[in-house]
Scaffold this motif. Structure first.
Motif, PDB file in Angstrom:
ATOM      1  N   ASN A 145       1.017  -0.898  -0.164  1.00 56.90           N
ATOM      2  CA  ASN A 145       0.093  -0.568   0.161  1.00 56.90           C
ATOM      3  C   ASN A 145       1.412   1.155   0.032  1.00 56.90           C
ATOM      4  O   ASN A 145       0.337   2.422   0.036  1.00 56.90           O
ATOM      5  CB  ASN A 145      -0.689   0.071   1.370  1.00 56.90           C
ATOM      6  N   GLU A 146       1.758   1.294  -0.297  1.00 54.86           N
ATOM      7  CA  GLU A 146       3.404   2.360  -0.249  1.00 54.86           C
ATOM      8  C   GLU A 146       3.836   2.789  -1.407  1.00 54.86           C
ATOM      9  O   GLU A 146       3.674   4.256  -1.806  1.00 54.86           O
ATOM     10  CB  GLU A 146       4.161   1.363   0.679  1.00 54.86           C
ATOM     11  N   GLY A 147       2.755   2.295  -2.655  1.00 56.82           N
ATOM     12  CA  GLY A 147       4.018   2.618  -3.527  1.00 56.82           C
ATOM     13  C   GLY A 147       2.741   3.051  -4.863  1.00 56.82           C
ATOM     14  O   GLY A 147       1.672   3.758  -3.882  1.00 56.82           O
ATOM     15  N   ARG A 148       2.732   3.842  -5.523  1.00 51.77           N
ATOM     16  CA  ARG A 148       2.651   4.911  -6.307  1.00 51.77           C
ATOM     17  C   ARG A 148       1.656   4.083  -7.685  1.00 51.77           C
ATOM     18  O   ARG A 148       2.712   3.452  -8.345  1.00 51.77           O
ATOM     19  CB  ARG A 148       2.592   5.648  -6.053  1.00 51.77           C
ATOM     20  N   PHE A 149       0.694   5.069  -8.442  1.00 52.19           N
ATOM     21  CA  PHE A 149       0.793   4.124  -9.967  1.00 52.19           C
ATOM     22  C   PHE A 149       0.367   5.499 -10.514  1.00 52.19           C
ATOM     23  O   PHE A 149       0.048   6.514  -9.796  1.00 52.19           O
ATOM     24  CB  PHE A 149      -1.065   3.689 -10.345  1.00 52.19           C
ATOM     25  N   VAL A 150       1.760   5.817 -11.446  1.00 49.99           N
ATOM     26  CA  VAL A 150       1.206   6.811 -12.223  1.00 49.99           C
ATOM     27  C   VAL A 150       0.481   6.752 -13.538  1.00 49.99           C
ATOM     28  O   VAL A 150       1.101   5.736 -14.537  1.00 49.99           O
ATOM     29  CB  VAL A 150       1.983   8.390 -12.072  1.00 49.99           C
ATOM     30  N   ILE A 151      -0.410   7.786 -14.552  1.00 50.94           N
ATOM     31  CA  ILE A 151      -0.707   7.131 -15.785  1.00 50.94           C
ATOM     32  C   ILE A 151      -0.406   8.552 -16.222  1.00 50.94           C
ATOM     33  O   ILE A 151      -1.062   9.817 -15.664  1.00 50.94           O
ATOM     34  CB  ILE A 151      -2.124   7.116 -15.273  1.00 50.94           C
ATOM     35  N   SER A 152      -0.788   8.631 -17.613  1.00 50.43           N
ATOM     36  CA  SER A 152      -0.945   9.396 -18.072  1.00 50.43           C
ATOM     37  C   SER A 152      -1.695   8.369 -19.827  1.00 50.43           C
ATOM     38  O   SER A 152      -1.431   7.907 -20.244  1.00 50.43           O
ATOM     39  CB  SER A 152       0.523  10.048 -19.407  1.00 50.43           C
ATOM     40  N   GLN A 153      -1.694   9.573 -20.712  1.00 47.43           N
ATOM     41  CA  GLN A 153      -2.777   8.976 -21.900  1.00 47.43           C
ATOM     42  C   GLN A 153      -2.090  10.018 -22.934  1.00 47.43           C
ATOM     43  O   GLN A 153      -1.582  10.673 -23.107  1.00 47.43           O
ATOM     44  CB  GLN A 153      -3.992   9.442 -22.005  1.00 47.43           C
ATOM     45  N   SER A 154      -2.070   9.073 -24.646  1.00 47.48           N
ATOM     46  CA  SER A 154      -1.832  10.139 -25.577  1.00 47.48           C
ATOM     47  C   SER A 154      -3.081  10.447 -26.549  1.00 47.48           C
ATOM     48  O   SER A 154      -4.013  10.333 -25.931  1.00 47.48           O
ATOM     49  CB  SER A 154      -1.691   8.636 -26.548  1.00 47.48           C
ATOM     50  N   ASP A 155      -2.573  11.586 -27.116  1.00 54.88           N
ATOM     51  CA  ASP A 155      -2.823  12.975 -27.750  1.00 54.88           C
ATOM     52  C   ASP A 155      -4.192  11.625 -28.629  1.00 54.88           C
ATOM     53  O   ASP A 155      -5.452  13.088 -28.626  1.00 54.88           O
ATOM     54  CB  ASP A 155      -2.199  13.786 -28.693  1.00 54.88           C
ATOM     55  N   TYR A 159      -4.236   5.256 -26.281  1.00 52.51           N
ATOM     56  CA  TYR A 159      -2.451   4.587 -25.289  1.00 52.51           C
ATOM     57  C   TYR A 159      -2.438   5.337 -23.575  1.00 52.51           C
ATOM     58  O   TYR A 159      -3.523   6.243 -24.167  1.00 52.51           O
ATOM     59  CB  TYR A 159      -1.453   4.701 -25.945  1.00 52.51           C
ATOM     60  N   PHE A 160      -2.625   4.076 -22.922  1.00 52.42           N
ATOM     61  CA  PHE A 160      -2.409   4.772 -21.763  1.00 52.42           C
ATOM     62  C   PHE A 160      -1.331   4.697 -21.375  1.00 52.42           C
ATOM     63  O   PHE A 160      -0.589   3.422 -21.491  1.00 52.42           O
ATOM     64  CB  PHE A 160      -3.289   4.576 -20.092  1.00 52.42           C
ATOM     65  N   ALA A 161      -0.244   5.077 -20.405  1.00 50.48           N
ATOM     66  CA  ALA A 161       0.702   4.375 -19.919  1.00 50.48           C
ATOM     67  C   ALA A 161       1.075   4.579 -18.487  1.00 50.48           C
ATOM     68  O   ALA A 161       0.849   5.176 -17.570  1.00 50.48           O
ATOM     69  CB  ALA A 161       1.961   4.879 -20.228  1.00 50.48           C
ATOM     70  N   VAL A 162       1.678   3.429 -17.882  1.00 45.62           N
ATOM     71  CA  VAL A 162       1.596   2.769 -16.036  1.00 45.62           C
ATOM     72  C   VAL A 162       2.924   3.026 -15.781  1.00 45.62           C
ATOM     73  O   VAL A 162       3.069   2.570 -16.291  1.00 45.62           O
ATOM     74  CB  VAL A 162       0.243   2.045 -15.678  1.00 45.62           C
ATOM     75  N   LEU A 163       2.888   4.309 -14.764  1.00 44.83           N
ATOM     76  CA  LEU A 163       4.782   3.769 -13.974  1.00 44.83           C
ATOM     77  C   LEU A 163       3.749   3.449 -12.841  1.00 44.83           C
ATOM     78  O   LEU A 163       3.115   3.646 -11.676  1.00 44.83           O
ATOM     79  CB  LEU A 163       5.107   4.657 -13.616  1.00 44.83           C
ATOM     80  N   LYS A 164       4.792   2.365 -12.379  1.00 40.84           N
ATOM     81  CA  LYS A 164       4.623   1.502 -10.851  1.00 40.84           C
ATOM     82  C   LYS A 164       5.244   2.077 -10.165  1.00 40.84           C
ATOM     83  O   LYS A 164       6.674   0.982 -10.230  1.00 40.84           O
ATOM     84  CB  LYS A 164       4.151  -0.149 -10.988  1.00 40.84           C
ATOM     85  N   GLU A 165       4.843   2.914  -9.058  1.00 44.16           N
ATOM     86  CA  GLU A 165       6.120   3.332  -8.431  1.00 44.16           C
ATOM     87  C   GLU A 165       6.377   3.140  -7.419  1.00 44.16           C
ATOM     88  O   GLU A 165       5.233   2.250  -5.784  1.00 44.16           O
ATOM     89  CB  GLU A 165       6.269   4.893  -7.247  1.00 44.16           C
ATOM     90  N   LEU A 166       7.337   1.319  -6.926  1.00 42.54           N
ATOM     91  CA  LEU A 166       7.512   0.567  -6.151  1.00 42.54           C
ATOM     92  C   LEU A 166       8.200   1.035  -4.527  1.00 42.54           C
ATOM     93  O   LEU A 166       8.159   2.185  -4.259  1.00 42.54           O
ATOM     94  CB  LEU A 166       8.468  -1.000  -6.288  1.00 42.54           C
ATOM     95  N   LYS A 175      13.440   0.943  -8.502  1.00 43.22           N
ATOM     96  CA  LYS A 175      13.192  -0.225  -9.742  1.00 43.22           C
ATOM     97  C   LYS A 175      11.611   0.683  -9.592  1.00 43.22           C
ATOM     98  O   LYS A 175      11.015   1.462  -8.920  1.00 43.22           O
ATOM     99  CB  LYS A 175      13.250  -1.892  -9.359  1.00 43.22           C
ATOM    100  N   VAL A 176      11.740   0.236 -10.975  1.00 46.25           N
ATOM    101  CA  VAL A 176       9.694   1.116 -11.291  1.00 46.25           C
ATOM    102  C   VAL A 176       9.877  -0.014 -12.439  1.00 46.25           C
ATOM    103  O   VAL A 176      11.018  -0.366 -13.090  1.00 46.25           O
ATOM    104  CB  VAL A 176       9.847   2.337 -12.190  1.00 46.25           C
ATOM    105  N   GLU A 177       8.182   0.079 -12.849  1.00 42.63           N
ATOM    106  CA  GLU A 177       7.638  -1.279 -13.975  1.00 42.63           C
ATOM    107  C   GLU A 177       6.835  -0.262 -14.467  1.00 42.63           C
ATOM    108  O   GLU A 177       6.247   0.877 -14.056  1.00 42.63           O
ATOM    109  CB  GLU A 177       7.125  -2.676 -12.846  1.00 42.63           C
ATOM    110  N   LEU A 178       6.938  -0.253 -16.112  1.00 43.67           N
ATOM    111  CA  LEU A 178       6.248   0.630 -17.127  1.00 43.67           C
ATOM    112  C   LEU A 178       4.705  -0.721 -17.379  1.00 43.67           C
ATOM    113  O   LEU A 178       5.344  -1.622 -17.793  1.00 43.67           O
ATOM    114  CB  LEU A 178       7.187   0.998 -17.846  1.00 43.67           C
ATOM    115  N   PHE A 179       3.973   0.376 -17.923  1.00 42.34           N
ATOM    116  CA  PHE A 179       3.663  -0.811 -18.806  1.00 42.34           C
ATOM    117  C   PHE A 179       2.553   0.395 -20.026  1.00 42.34           C
ATOM    118  O   PHE A 179       2.332   1.528 -19.396  1.00 42.34           O
ATOM    119  CB  PHE A 179       2.007  -1.240 -17.752  1.00 42.34           C
TER     120      PHE A 179
END
Length: 501
Positions: A145-155, A159-166, A175-179
């Motif tokens: 429950n300590e991490g964070r999800f950062v999300i963006s959208q293409s113009d 597409y969406f991009a998601v960054l999983k801040e561990l 380390k980070v995970e990208l989707f």
């Protein structure tokens, strides 16, 4: 005030030089301080989306005001926040929202499951016209429950991009995970990126995704015994490779502010550079001295192509330091890159005399020194010219600086600025100050020359002692090739208007 952008501005060559204005009926002005405000235009309505964190529910309070696009009259208001249970606080927490099409939006949420000890990322469709919520669907999960999800959208909204801040891992490299997700939040590709430096608790990332699915991550790096700097990571999702570019300056110049955006398959990054000791921390600010805050020493321009190759990483130093410089936006045309800046300083003070009593209310003072326009070569990033516009408008308080910024659009190869200029209307022998803000239109050529500068008397705001409404310089929304939505305000009310050019 921070404003999200859920639409792509399309700048079209505009040949008309005259403009006409029509205004809707005024309505009560709401407090927009510390809120995220977004305006969306559909075929028949204007929507004002307001979001602010609620300390009582530990969630975002999201409301939508609706206006008829025909006459700009307010037609309703709905609450699309997370529904709270009768007793207690909802575990579902708002993360971010993005426009899908028209009034259809995608909302992302997180929800911590105490049984599984996993933090779930979920999404659902929300209609901001009807207030109807779609079914919640799980996207991914995180084992904490300590991490964070950062999300963006293409113009293009494909597409969406998601960054999983561990969560912080002591004595380990970060380390980070990208989707990469499709427009229905289905996972298309993913990768894990391990950095070459130790993990930190205070993680600062910005995320971008292109219309082709390329992902850019801008990361603040704060290592021991070094000045903080930025690294930029490019994830080529087609080849599943990640390349990095350091934005660290050899003389430790810092980047206090930046903007990034994709254009024609390339990523452009523009940042303000400031000397490492150029800080307002601990200094007494003289709001009347018109020389406050952080001074800018130059700008950094970066371009990365669709394969992740750095086309240019160009630093442009100013001849003189510019105080209070804030990057408002940058845009493109066939002649190059236009960058528009405010010279504004914001001072924030708590209204509480006791800083420990939990009073989160603040006073804000706004100082304006004018604007700066830069033109950069789109192939090299080199600064071609810089134009300073002095206005020195009277300082304002608790209004989000509504009157102190500038609106802008492209007219062929020219840039058009709309801003306020305060004038004293008093002509009597007895000196009584009657200050009104005149809306000014200034046209700047591709070579940096002022083509014309005139007061927009046809706007019907400012100009006279009897007219209390003045030009609000927070946003300008194109709705067709020659029509824009804008806003006017006074101390108590707003009204929306159409500008035809």
């Amino acid at each position: 005030m921070k404003a999200f952008t859920f639409f792509t501005l399309v700048f079209i060559s505009l040949n008309a030089t005259a403009q006409s204005f029509s205004w809707g009926f005024p309505f009560g002005r709401t407090d927009e301080t510390e809120k995220d405000i977004t305006h969306i235009v559909t075929e028949d309505k204007l929507y004002r989306i307001s979001s602010k964190y609620d300390l009582g529910t530990f969630n975002q309070k999201i409301t939508v005001d609706q206006f008829s696009l025909n006459d700009l009259e307010k037609s309703g208001s709905i609450d699309i926040s997370v529904e709270q249970p009768m007793m207690g606080v909802a575990s579902l927490t708002f993360n971010s929202m993005f426009q899908k099409e028209g009034s259809a939006f995608i909302f992302f949420y997180t929800d911590y499951d105490r049984k599984t000890k996993k933090n779930n990322l979920l999404f659902r469709e929300v209609d901001i016209n009807s207030g109807k919520f779609g079914e919640l669907q799980t996207v991914m999960e995180m084992d904490t429950n300590e991490g964070r999800f950062v999300i963006s959208q293409s113009d293009n909204k494909q597409y969406f991009a998601v960054l999983k801040e561990l969560p912080y891992a002591k004595k380990s490299n970060e380390k980070v995970e990208l989707f990469l997700l499709d427009d229905k939040a289905g996972i298309l590709k993913e990768t894990t990126q391990e950095f070459e430096f130790e993990d930190k608790r205070d993680k600062q990332h910005s995320l971008y995704v292109s219309n082709e699915g390329q992902v850019i991550l801008v990361k603040k790096v704060d290592e021991k015994k070094e000045k903080p700097y930025l690294n930029l990571y490019t994830w080529n999702t087609a080849e599943n490779t990640v390349s990095s570019t350091s934005l660290k300056q050899q003389d430790d110049y810092q980047i206090p502010q930046f903007e990034g955006k994709f254009h024609e398959g390339n990523f452009y990054f523009l940042a303000i550079l400031t000397y490492e000791k150029s800080s307002n921390f601990g200094l007494k600010i003289d709001m009347n001295g018109r020389n406050s805050g952080v001074g800018a020493n130059g700008i950094l321009a970066l371009k990365i192509d669709g394969q992740g190759k750095v086309v240019f990483n160009q630093r442009n130093d100013f001849e003189k330091i510019i105080a209070n410089l804030n990057l408002k936006d940058f845009l493109f045309d066939s002649t190059g890159i236009w960058a528009i800046y405010d010279r504004m300083y914001v001072e924030k003070k708590s209204k509480s005399s006791n800083l420990t009593d939990g009073d989160f209310s603040y006073d804000y003072s706004y100082l304006n020194n004018g604007f700066v326009v830069n033109k950069l070569d789109i192939n090299t990033g080199k600064l071609e010219w810089s134009k300073v516009i002095d206005t020195a408008e009277p300082n304002t308080k608790n209004d989000n600086g509504d009157f102190l910024s500038t609106l802008f659009y492209l007219d062929g190869s020219n840039l058009v600025l709309l801003y306020n200029e305060t004038r004293d209307l008093n002509k009597a022998k007895v000196h009584v100050i009657f200050n009104r803000r005149f809306p000014i239109k200034e046209v700047i050529s591709a070579s940096g020359e002022t083509v014309s500068r005139e007061a927009l008397l046809s706007a019907g705001i400012g100009v006279t002692k009897e007219e209390e409404f003045e030009l609000n310089t927070q946003f300008l929304i194109p709705v067709s090739k020659n029509t824009f939505i804008l806003r006017a305000s006074n101390r108590a009310e707003y009204k929306y208007g159409k500008m035809k050019i």
